[in-house]
Design a protein around this motif. Sequence first.
Motif, PDB file in Angstrom:
ATOM      1  N   CYS A  53     -13.327   6.097   1.968  1.00 30.74           N
ATOM      2  CA  CYS A  53     -12.993   5.370   0.844  1.00 30.74           C
ATOM      3  C   CYS A  53     -14.314   4.933   0.026  1.00 30.74           C
ATOM      4  O   CYS A  53     -14.126   4.343  -0.916  1.00 30.74           O
ATOM      5  N   GLY A 109     -10.826   9.801  -1.279  1.00 30.61           N
ATOM      6  CA  GLY A 109     -10.948   8.395  -0.808  1.00 30.61           C
ATOM      7  C   GLY A 109      -9.489   7.648  -0.550  1.00 30.61           C
ATOM      8  O   GLY A 109      -9.314   6.906   0.217  1.00 30.61           O
ATOM      9  N   PHE A 152      -7.882   5.627   2.493  1.00 30.39           N
ATOM     10  CA  PHE A 152      -7.414   4.584   2.431  1.00 30.39           C
ATOM     11  C   PHE A 152      -5.835   4.251   2.870  1.00 30.39           C
ATOM     12  O   PHE A 152      -5.740   3.190   3.814  1.00 30.39           O
TER      13      PHE A 152
END
Length: 404
Positions: free
Chosen positions: A299, A322, A326
């Motif tokens: 992330c 990312g 996440f």
Amino acid sequence: MPDTVDVAQTPVRLLLRGRFGWFFLGRTVDVAGTSMTTVALALAVLKASGNATDLGIVLAVGFVPTIALLLVGGAVADRMSRRGLLINANLASGILMAAMAALLITGRYHLALFAALSFLNGIVSAFITPALRGIVPELVERHDLQRANALLSSTRNTVRILAPVAASLLVATAGGGWSLAIDAATFFLAALCFTRIPGATRPPGAGQPLWRDLADGWSTFRSLRWVVLVSLSCAFLNGFNVGPWNVLGPQIVTGHDGALGWGTVLSVRAVGLLVTSVVAVKLVFRRPLRSGRIWGVLCALPLIALGLSGSAWVVAVAGFIGGLGFSVSAITWDSTMQAAVPQESLSRVAAYDDLFSYAVIPVSQVLSGPLAQAYGAKEVCAVGGFAYVVVCLFPLLNRQVRTM
């Protein structure tokens, strides 16, 4: 030993039957309504008032009660039927949204009335979130928690890609009032789906004072050291990420590639969130907390890309990666809490976790601008990205986080 095990041999369709199936459908409709409301309300207020200040007031007064009452919402969700709480909360949201729609359709927009309705809706939201996080373990077996959360995440990410576009089209064609009316209908439909969850899913809580429930929840939260460590880590992660990404990200990318570039970045990142959610349905992580922290490092890449490049395509690729991190981090965290935190305290512990995460967001957003003026927008993003890596991995110093 690998950190994941393939569980594809168990048909996912079995999870979508009975209690969880109706919850899954209701939650999907609920997310669709909420995602549409965010866009439709903003566009409708701007169109009706022609004043961005009105919009800021309406949004702010809706956020404050959610934060202020989040712990109360967690305590209530632990002492009564979460099923019943979700039904009533969605009905209340539907009524409030229908009232907003009626004001717009009849041409009677007034800031004070809209702000009051938004404030009431913020109160309702404070009770919905803890109930949602606490009810899943009541509907599926423990070994199915991660896949259930992955299914919820995949539909949530899909809806959040499509719903804002649908809301924008409705506002542009039918008008803001009718758009909010459709949003209200989604809340009523979600409530109907939740009524199909059979019977009371849990016994009512003990008749002790509410403040005692809050104190007991805090004691449980503090006693779970792994929860405290990850919750504090998430608070700092939001501090390093949310403000720079939401405030400085558009400025950096737009200055490099124009407004279309930032829209592309957000869309590509959303695809990354969706892809991982779908894949996670097929996998179970042997050590979910450890895996979530390691994957969560990804992330930081969008922030680092903003700081070192700012080019839309570079940030978009980093945003996609990312998004993968996440999704894994969020799914493993929710699943671990649902499996390891006592059911009778789960909503309160989740509420304390959310409070830590939410409280720092306004601070991050307010400070991002001044820090960028003092040190440079790219520099703030780069430092935030590298700090994100350190804070994300910090809980791994705890043995329980590494081995659970």
